[in-house]
Design an enzyme around this catalytic site. Structure first.
Site, short mmCIF file in Angstrom:
data_model
loop_
_atom_site.label_atom_id
_atom_site.label_comp_id
_atom_site.label_asym_id
_atom_site.label_seq_id
_atom_site.Cartn_x
_atom_site.Cartn_y
_atom_site.Cartn_z
N ASP A 87 0.81 -1.22 0.00
CA ASP A 87 0.00 0.00 0.00
C ASP A 87 0.85 1.27 0.00
O ASP A 87 0.46 2.28 0.58
CB ASP A 87 -0.96 0.04 1.20
CG ASP A 87 -1.74 -1.26 1.35
OD1 ASP A 87 -2.23 -1.74 0.31
OD2 ASP A 87 -1.82 -1.79 2.46
N LYS B 195 2.14 2.24 -5.03
CA LYS B 195 2.88 1.74 -6.20
C LYS B 195 2.11 1.93 -7.49
O LYS B 195 2.68 2.21 -8.52
CB LYS B 195 3.15 0.24 -6.06
CG LYS B 195 4.17 -0.11 -5.02
CD LYS B 195 4.44 -1.60 -5.00
CE LYS B 195 3.26 -2.41 -4.55
NZ LYS B 195 2.87 -2.24 -3.16
N GLY C 20 -4.02 -4.46 -4.06
CA GLY C 20 -5.03 -3.46 -4.37
C GLY C 20 -4.33 -2.20 -4.83
O GLY C 20 -3.85 -1.42 -4.02
N HIS C 21 -4.19 -2.05 -6.12
CA HIS C 21 -3.55 -0.85 -6.65
C HIS C 21 -4.61 0.17 -7.03
O HIS C 21 -5.54 -0.17 -7.76
CB HIS C 21 -2.75 -1.19 -7.92
CG HIS C 21 -1.49 -1.93 -7.64
ND1 HIS C 21 -0.62 -2.28 -8.62
CD2 HIS C 21 -0.96 -2.36 -6.49
CE1 HIS C 21 0.41 -2.92 -8.07
NE2 HIS C 21 0.21 -2.99 -6.79
N GLN D 114 2.14 -5.95 -3.01
CA GLN D 114 2.50 -5.98 -1.57
C GLN D 114 3.80 -5.19 -1.33
O GLN D 114 4.13 -4.32 -2.10
CB GLN D 114 2.64 -7.41 -1.05
CG GLN D 114 1.33 -8.18 -0.98
CD GLN D 114 0.98 -8.87 -2.27
OE1 GLN D 114 1.80 -9.51 -2.88
NE2 GLN D 114 -0.25 -8.75 -2.70
#
Ligand code: IMP
Length: 428
Positions: free
Chosen positions: A14, A17, A41-42, A223
């Site tokens: 988080d 990225k 989760g991008h 991650q």
């Protein structure tokens, strides 16, 4: 010299990225995801619209960029198709996507097992995303995995299901879950295969040819390095290696073909799930940052734990993964925040240490030692073109980070949109 860069989160995931990769994707020919699955989760914000990406590489909104999901990724075929539908409804042809035939499939029993194992661990649970990541990587190592390429051969797919499902169903029943019905799973996989077929290929062959052609490639990790299965805060880690040093294995390219390693680093720390976090601020300071930085999980919506920037942790990951450049994100969140500190060492059982203990139990006893910094005043983001345009308090905070990590600050993110990114050094 190759035109390739690795991007890795240098903390617990988080780090923002997606935004940086999306920015760099505009200069790249190829963006390649190399590990993890839809536990990632991008968030990518394009023209004011937020897109939540889980398995798709962050270059998927940049026209002309080829997006690769490499062999080290684990793929839930049903979730991937849903993600494609959500983001590319009616114009799927705009998405240039290649999926490795060697990537492993996350299937419904992996998700059920992830949940069942976590429930059985009780207070000692890892706090996984319940996306089936750990059980899928375990099956890969057990040689019980089913791979993307198996979808291309109906008969072989059925024979693999017949081999694997009896074992998985025994595990499911033992853990109090319903067994999987082979015919139902087979039928749904055949339907998914029809849609995924055009994307499936040997991505290693593709990547090696692209490198030889001088194509610009961004290797994107999900991650963060501290969740690395080998080097992170085990057992509170994910089941793959989200670091530059895993790229060769996870994509099928040689190690010397990676030119620069860019660490994405938040200006403070966050963590979701369980596990040690010595600089955690479970107080007003942490609450302020959580609200200003919108620190809630993209996938799970869980509130993230918040703490002061910890350079013992980040220093460790930067060293082992060969970081050359830093991309610092969410720096605007620190504006006007009082009581600003950076963790520079720990005290463990009376001794000062600056390395990362291997044992989670030692880790839990580490007491952080801090250096204090002056409050960074509010500043006009549009005026920042070079480092010296920043308020002097900001320069002091950032220079301390760069000096400690022996890396240059190449990118500074001052807001969620693509336009709010200052580049001090080009990295690709
Ligand atoms: P898993 O990857 O779902 O097995 O979860 C293992 C650990 O990694 C848990 O602590 C998760 O919260 C954490 N984790 C997995 N994916 C992410 C991510 O994208 N960002 C932050 N933490 C993550």
């Amino acid at each position: 010299m190759y035109s390739t860069i690795a991007i890795e989160g240098s903390q617990f995931g988080d780090e923002g990225k997606g935004k940086i990769t999306d920015y760099l994707a505009n200069k790249a020919d190829i963006v390649c995801r190399y590990q993890g699955g839809n536990n990632a989760g991008h968030t990518v914000e394009v023209n004011g619209i937020k897109h939540a990406l889980r398995s798709l590489p962050s270059g998927c909104f940049v026209s002309g960029v080829v997006n690769v999901i490499a062999n080290g990724v684990v793929i839930n075929p049903f979730a991937l198709l849903e993600e494609i539908d959500e983001n590319f409804h009616g114009h799927e042809n705009d998405l240039k996507l290649l999926i490795s035939d060697r990537a492993h499939l996350i299937l419904p029993y992996h998700i059920a097992l992830d949940e069942a194992i976590e429930n059985n661990l009780g207070d000692n649970k890892i706090g996984t995303t319940h996306r089936g990541i750990g059980p899928c990587y375990s099956d890969k190592a057990l040689r019980l995995g089913i791979r993307v390429g198996d979808l291309l051969d109906k008969d072989y797919l059925l024979s693999r299901l017949k081999t694997v499902l009896p074992v998985k169903n025994k595990e499911l029943i033992a853990l109090g879950k319903d067994p999987i019905i082979i015919d139902d799973l087979y039928a749904s996989l055949l339907a998914a295969a029809e849609r995924l077929k055009p994307h499936i290929t040997d991505t290693s062959v593709y990547l090696n040819a692209a490198i030889d052609d001088g194509k610009k490639i961004v290797f994107e990790g999900a991650q963060g390095s501290l969740l690395d299965l080998d080097h992170g805060t085990y057992p509170f880690v994910t089941s793959s290696s989200p670091t530059s040093i895993s790229i060769p294995l996870n994509t099928g390219i040689a190690p010397q073909k990676i030119n620069r390693v860019v660490a994405i680093m938040k200006s403070y720390m966050t963590r979701v799930g369980e596990g040690p976090m010595p600089s955690e601020q479970n107080n007003e300071w942490g609450n302020t940052i959580r609200e200003k930085g919108h620190e809630y999980g993209v996938v799970t919506k869980r509130p993230r734990r918040v703490g002061y920037l910890d350079l013992v942790l980040v220093g460790y990951t930067c060293k082992i993964t060969g970081v050359t450049d830093l991309a610092i994100t969410l720096f605007d969140v620190l504006e006007n925040v009082s009581d600003l500190k950076i963790c520079i060492a720990y005290k463990l059982d009376g001794k000062v240490i600056t390395n990362l203990p291997a044992s989670a139990s030692d880790y839990a006893r580490c007491v952080p030692i801090y250096k204090s910094f002056k409050t960074i005043p509010e500043f006009d983001k549009t005026k920042i073109k070079v480092f010296s345009d920043l308020p002097v308090e900001a320069q002091e905070y950032l220079s301390f980070i760069a000096d400690t990590l022996h890396a240059r600050i190449s990118i500074l993110s001052l807001g969620p949109d693509r336009s709010e990114t200052v580049v001090f050094n080009e990295v690709i």
